[in-house]
Design a protein around this motif. Structure first.
Motif, PDB file in Angstrom:
ATOM      1  N   ARG A  48     -15.115   4.436  -9.675  1.00  0.00           N
ATOM      2  CA  ARG A  48     -14.138   5.529  -9.629  1.00  0.00           C
ATOM      3  C   ARG A  48     -14.604   6.661  -8.701  1.00  0.00           C
ATOM      4  O   ARG A  48     -13.812   7.259  -7.976  1.00  0.00           O
ATOM      5  CB  ARG A  48     -13.906   6.076 -11.035  1.00  0.00           C
ATOM      6  N   ILE A  49     -15.919   6.956  -8.731  1.00  0.00           N
ATOM      7  CA  ILE A  49     -16.456   8.001  -7.856  1.00  0.00           C
ATOM      8  C   ILE A  49     -16.246   7.627  -6.388  1.00  0.00           C
ATOM      9  O   ILE A  49     -15.806   8.449  -5.561  1.00  0.00           O
ATOM     10  CB  ILE A  49     -17.952   8.226  -8.135  1.00  0.00           C
ATOM     11  N   VAL A  50     -16.572   6.350  -6.090  1.00  0.00           N
ATOM     12  CA  VAL A  50     -16.396   5.872  -4.713  1.00  0.00           C
ATOM     13  C   VAL A  50     -14.932   5.941  -4.307  1.00  0.00           C
ATOM     14  O   VAL A  50     -14.586   6.317  -3.175  1.00  0.00           O
ATOM     15  CB  VAL A  50     -16.939   4.432  -4.565  1.00  0.00           C
ATOM     16  N   MET A  51     -14.010   5.612  -5.244  1.00  0.00           N
ATOM     17  CA  MET A  51     -12.581   5.635  -4.935  1.00  0.00           C
ATOM     18  C   MET A  51     -12.106   7.058  -4.624  1.00  0.00           C
ATOM     19  O   MET A  51     -11.339   7.276  -3.669  1.00  0.00           O
ATOM     20  CB  MET A  51     -11.784   5.071  -6.121  1.00  0.00           C
ATOM     21  N   VAL A  52     -12.582   8.041  -5.420  1.00  0.00           N
ATOM     22  CA  VAL A  52     -12.190   9.430  -5.185  1.00  0.00           C
ATOM     23  C   VAL A  52     -12.666   9.892  -3.804  1.00  0.00           C
ATOM     24  O   VAL A  52     -11.918  10.507  -3.022  1.00  0.00           O
ATOM     25  CB  VAL A  52     -12.764  10.355  -6.284  1.00  0.00           C
ATOM     26  N   ILE A  53     -13.944   9.591  -3.493  1.00  0.00           N
ATOM     27  CA  ILE A  53     -14.501   9.990  -2.195  1.00  0.00           C
ATOM     28  C   ILE A  53     -13.776   9.292  -1.049  1.00  0.00           C
ATOM     29  O   ILE A  53     -13.463   9.901  -0.017  1.00  0.00           O
ATOM     30  CB  ILE A  53     -16.011   9.687  -2.147  1.00  0.00           C
ATOM     31  N   ALA A  54     -13.492   7.990  -1.238  1.00  0.00           N
ATOM     32  CA  ALA A  54     -12.812   7.220  -0.184  1.00  0.00           C
ATOM     33  C   ALA A  54     -11.413   7.760   0.078  1.00  0.00           C
ATOM     34  O   ALA A  54     -10.990   7.925   1.242  1.00  0.00           O
ATOM     35  CB  ALA A  54     -12.749   5.738  -0.571  1.00  0.00           C
ATOM     36  N   LEU A  55     -10.676   8.054  -1.018  1.00  0.00           N
ATOM     37  CA  LEU A  55      -9.313   8.583  -0.847  1.00  0.00           C
ATOM     38  C   LEU A  55      -9.351   9.946  -0.145  1.00  0.00           C
ATOM     39  O   LEU A  55      -8.504  10.264   0.699  1.00  0.00           O
ATOM     40  CB  LEU A  55      -8.631   8.707  -2.208  1.00  0.00           C
ATOM     41  N   PHE A  56     -10.356  10.758  -0.505  1.00  0.00           N
ATOM     42  CA  PHE A  56     -10.495  12.076   0.133  1.00  0.00           C
ATOM     43  C   PHE A  56     -10.763  11.923   1.641  1.00  0.00           C
ATOM     44  O   PHE A  56     -10.153  12.600   2.470  1.00  0.00           O
ATOM     45  CB  PHE A  56     -11.628  12.846  -0.547  1.00  0.00           C
ATOM     46  N   CYS A  57     -11.659  11.022   1.992  1.00  0.00           N
ATOM     47  CA  CYS A  57     -11.990  10.816   3.408  1.00  0.00           C
ATOM     48  C   CYS A  57     -10.810  10.241   4.190  1.00  0.00           C
ATOM     49  O   CYS A  57     -10.566  10.630   5.337  1.00  0.00           O
ATOM     50  CB  CYS A  57     -13.195   9.875   3.532  1.00  0.00           C
ATOM     51  N   ILE A  58     -10.084   9.308   3.555  1.00  0.00           N
ATOM     52  CA  ILE A  58      -8.901   8.731   4.225  1.00  0.00           C
ATOM     53  C   ILE A  58      -7.856   9.821   4.466  1.00  0.00           C
ATOM     54  O   ILE A  58      -7.251   9.907   5.548  1.00  0.00           O
ATOM     55  CB  ILE A  58      -8.313   7.578   3.382  1.00  0.00           C
ATOM     56  N   ALA A  59      -7.646  10.644   3.431  1.00  0.00           N
ATOM     57  CA  ALA A  59      -6.678  11.746   3.587  1.00  0.00           C
ATOM     58  C   ALA A  59      -7.112  12.689   4.710  1.00  0.00           C
ATOM     59  O   ALA A  59      -6.299  13.111   5.544  1.00  0.00           O
ATOM     60  CB  ALA A  59      -6.547  12.505   2.266  1.00  0.00           C
ATOM     61  N   LEU A  60      -8.423  13.025   4.745  1.00  0.00           N
ATOM     62  CA  LEU A  60      -8.934  13.888   5.815  1.00  0.00           C
ATOM     63  C   LEU A  60      -8.697  13.260   7.188  1.00  0.00           C
ATOM     64  O   LEU A  60      -8.294  13.938   8.134  1.00  0.00           O
ATOM     65  CB  LEU A  60     -10.434  14.138   5.621  1.00  0.00           C
ATOM     66  N   PHE A  61      -8.962  11.964   7.291  1.00  0.00           N
ATOM     67  CA  PHE A  61      -8.828  11.272   8.569  1.00  0.00           C
ATOM     68  C   PHE A  61      -7.391  11.355   9.092  1.00  0.00           C
ATOM     69  O   PHE A  61      -7.148  11.745  10.240  1.00  0.00           O
ATOM     70  CB  PHE A  61      -9.258   9.813   8.413  1.00  0.00           C
ATOM     71  N   PHE A  62      -6.443  10.993   8.226  1.00  0.00           N
ATOM     72  CA  PHE A  62      -5.045  10.982   8.670  1.00  0.00           C
ATOM     73  C   PHE A  62      -4.502  12.392   8.913  1.00  0.00           C
ATOM     74  O   PHE A  62      -3.792  12.638   9.901  1.00  0.00           O
ATOM     75  CB  PHE A  62      -4.177  10.245   7.640  1.00  0.00           C
ATOM     76  N   VAL A  63      -4.849  13.339   8.030  1.00  0.00           N
ATOM     77  CA  VAL A  63      -4.344  14.712   8.194  1.00  0.00           C
ATOM     78  C   VAL A  63      -4.905  15.345   9.464  1.00  0.00           C
ATOM     79  O   VAL A  63      -4.172  15.928  10.273  1.00  0.00           O
ATOM     80  CB  VAL A  63      -4.691  15.570   6.966  1.00  0.00           C
ATOM     81  N   ARG A  64      -6.232  15.209   9.652  1.00  0.00           N
ATOM     82  CA  ARG A  64      -6.843  15.802  10.843  1.00  0.00           C
ATOM     83  C   ARG A  64      -6.369  15.106  12.121  1.00  0.00           C
ATOM     84  O   ARG A  64      -6.170  15.748  13.153  1.00  0.00           O
ATOM     85  CB  ARG A  64      -8.371  15.742  10.745  1.00  0.00           C
ATOM     86  N   GLY A  65      -6.204  13.784  12.060  1.00  0.00           N
ATOM     87  CA  GLY A  65      -5.701  13.052  13.229  1.00  0.00           C
ATOM     88  C   GLY A  65      -4.301  13.505  13.614  1.00  0.00           C
ATOM     89  O   GLY A  65      -4.009  13.744  14.797  1.00  0.00           O
ATOM     90  N   LEU A  66      -3.437  13.624  12.586  1.00  0.00           N
ATOM     91  CA  LEU A  66      -2.071  14.067  12.853  1.00  0.00           C
ATOM     92  C   LEU A  66      -2.054  15.497  13.376  1.00  0.00           C
ATOM     93  O   LEU A  66      -1.289  15.837  14.299  1.00  0.00           O
ATOM     94  CB  LEU A  66      -1.243  13.953  11.567  1.00  0.00           C
ATOM     95  N   MET A  67      -2.931  16.359  12.823  1.00  0.00           N
ATOM     96  CA  MET A  67      -2.987  17.744  13.293  1.00  0.00           C
ATOM     97  C   MET A  67      -3.491  17.821  14.735  1.00  0.00           C
ATOM     98  O   MET A  67      -3.042  18.672  15.510  1.00  0.00           O
ATOM     99  CB  MET A  67      -3.898  18.570  12.383  1.00  0.00           C
ATOM    100  N   THR A  68      -4.404  16.922  15.106  1.00  0.00           N
ATOM    101  CA  THR A  68      -4.892  16.895  16.490  1.00  0.00           C
ATOM    102  C   THR A  68      -3.771  16.543  17.454  1.00  0.00           C
ATOM    103  O   THR A  68      -3.632  17.145  18.522  1.00  0.00           O
ATOM    104  CB  THR A  68      -6.044  15.876  16.630  1.00  0.00           C
TER     105      THR A  68
END
Length: 575
Positions: A48-68
């Protein structure tokens, strides 16, 4: 917003997504660490810890990519906006009346209006303000669940920040005006120092490098002094803020630590609350800075609107009584009781000028320096409006005639004529298209010179655009300016000291040839040398801004007045 919508409407397509994504990212950044700490303290299974961290990183990746991507699109809009706005500022400056352009205060206005290219930064500021406001609401909701006192502390810091910002804003406006005046001096010194051929010669032959550099040094010292005063004020305010923020951070961290030690707060909520309160202080401070920045940017818009209003005033004044010039191939000019004083001056340069210039008439205007000769031409060219009286062309007040109808009828060569750093052909035709200019080159005795050049009429009159360019003499430059006026084939030719760089013999030959070329045109000559006066139809003698004498060469010589004295003195010198 209206200004940006006019020049870069696509900017708004990327505005809303950026605001929402940035606000979401800010809230996510303070909330996810709480979830991770809860997972760690509750000894949640590793998956579950890994899933929370993974979802956070995926969200960061897509949000920051779209903002770029959105940011890149925004920058393209910004560049287009700047280019279009600066083009309009240049267009307005070129269309302003000469009286406005020569005013020192208006020069500062034009310089300040140039800052309007940063106007699109206002929307960027608004975007950040909205982002911070949305984020702030989320932070307040989180803090309010625990203790409102923390928000009161942050709000008190905000009030201090607001007071500092208000003082800084007033000071920055005053500095902006002072900087514009000083930068105008700096621009002039730079242009003289590096790019002005005549000044380069004067500086060297007179050995005034040290004297000139002292002026540059004075400009630099003034600039540095203003910046230093600004720096000291901002440094003092920032130091006070730093102390206050340190004290508030200590209070909040100490208070939260006590709550945690007393068991009233979990470690996860401790992390969430401390991160949120710290972020809230930063957001409130940023909001205050953004408001100050917004006010400064509004001043840029106001400067641009002031320049545009000045241009619209001139256009509106012409539109009020606009009468279209009657078509025809005749030119009849009448000065009726014309008085004129330059803006800001009480003394009249011209007094009660009454003068008629008939169709195809050749008129020479003579007089000593300061008699008002060039001012007369400035009025006729609509560079200035008469203080009193009217000037008419074919019975219509020239200020009631649209410029697009008036100026095509005028071909002029001024004392301060300009040769541009373009080709000879472009300097004469004033357009990109190729055209035959051999006739006008012959009329001003430039045909042999130009035909002898390797690139002919495609020769550049400077090395700025081509290494094959050439620097021409003053006499050649005047001939090119004359050729430009003749090529225009206007009905009225105005020549203000057009042959000052020519010797007497060349001047006499050029005038004789010019009179033949312009036999079907109305021509007005201004000259200190009286070569053209003997072959002109009429002569007007100005003295002290008034018409002292008027008549033919023979009539004025018989009167033995001012003209006869001037003519005899010049004749004796030549003999």
């Amino acid at each position: 917003m209206r200004l940006i919508a006019s020049y870069a409407p696509r900017y708004f397509l990327f505005f809303v997504p950026q605001v929402l994504l940035s606000s979401f990212l800010s809230l996510l950044s303070v909330y996810v660490p709480k979830l991770i700490i809860e997972c760690l303290t509750d000894k949640t299974e590793y998956r579950r810890i890994v899933m929370v961290i993974a979802l956070f990183c995926i969200a960061l990746f897509f949000v920051r990519g779209l903002m770029t991507i959105l940011e890149k699109k925004n920058r393209i809009c910004v560049e287009k906006f700047n280019a279009r706005l600066m083009l309009e500022i240049g267009s307005i400056a070129m269309d302003l009346n000469l009286s406005a352009l020569e005013s020192t205060s208006q020069k500062d206005n034009i310089r300040l209006a140039g800052n309007a290219s940063a106007t699109i930064g206002i929307l960027e500021t608004i975007k950040q303000m909205i982002q911070n406001a949305i984020t702030l609401v989320g932070y307040i909701l989180i803090i309010a669940q625990y203790n409102v006192l923390y928000f009161v502390v942050v709000a008190a810091l905000l009030l201090v920040k607001i007071a500092f910002t208000a003082v800084n804003y007033r000071k920055s406006i005053a500095m902006m005006m002072a900087s514009a005046k000083n930068d105008r001096v700096g621009d002039y010194l730079t242009s003289i120092c590096y790019f002005h051929q005549g000044a380069a010669k004067e500086i060297r032959v007179n050995g005034i490098q040290g004297w000139f550099l002292n002026k540059v040094r004075a400009f630099r010292l003034t600039m540095v002094h203003m910046q230093y005063q600004d720096f000291k004020r901002i440094f003092l305010f920032n130091m006070i803020e730093a102390v206050l923020y340190a004290c508030s951070s200590y209070f909040i961290l100490y208070s939260l630590s006590n709550f945690y030690m007393a068991g009233r707060l979990s470690l996860a909520n401790f992390s969430l609350l401390f991160s949120t309160i710290t972020a809230t202080s930063a957001v409130l401070g940023a909001l205050t800075d953004l408001v100050s920045q917004y006010n400064r940017q509004l001043q840029n818009v106001a400067d641009f609107e002031a320049l545009r209003a000045l241009s619209e005033e001139g256009s509106a004044a012409t539109e009020q009584r606009r009468e279209y010039l009657k078509t025809g191939e005749t030119v009849s000019i009448v000065f009726s009781h014309v008085w004129f004083s330059y803006p800001g001056c009480d003394d009249y340069v011209l007094e009660n000028i009454n003068l008629q210039i008939g169709d195809r008439e050749k008129l020479v205007v003579v007089g000593y320096n300061g008699a008002g000769k060039s001012t007369l031409i400035k009025l006729l060219c609509k560079f200035y409006r008469p203080t009193l009286g009217t000037i008419t062309l074919n019975g219509t007040d020239i200020w009631d005639i649209p410029d697009e109808q008036y100026y095509p009828r005028i071909g002029a060569v001024f004392q301060d004529y300009t040769t541009f750093a373009f080709t000879i052909a472009e300097n004469i035709t004033m357009r990109e298209e190729k055209d035959d200019i051999s006739r006008v080159l012959s009329e001003v005795d430039l045909d042999e010179f130009v035909n002898g050049l390797p690139n002919g009429t495609d020769t550049y009159l400077s090395k700025k655009f081509s290494s094959d360019g050439m620097e021409i003499s003053g006499g050649q430059g005047q001939r090119i300016a004359l050729a430009r006026a003749l090529y225009k084939n206007a009905l009225l030719l105005i020549l203000d000291e057009p042959t000052a760089s020519l010797d007497v013999k060349a001047e006499s030959q050029l005038y004789e040839k010019f009179m033949q070329t312009a036999k079907d045109k109305t021509a007005i000559f201004i000259s200190h040398r009286l070569t053209a006066s003997q072959i002109a139809d009429k002569i007007v003698v100005l003295s002290g801004g008034k018409i002292a004498e008027y008549g033919t060469h023979r009539e004025l010589m018989q009167r033995q007045g001012l003209y006869a004295v001037m003519f005899q003195k010049q004749s004796e010198a030549y003999i």
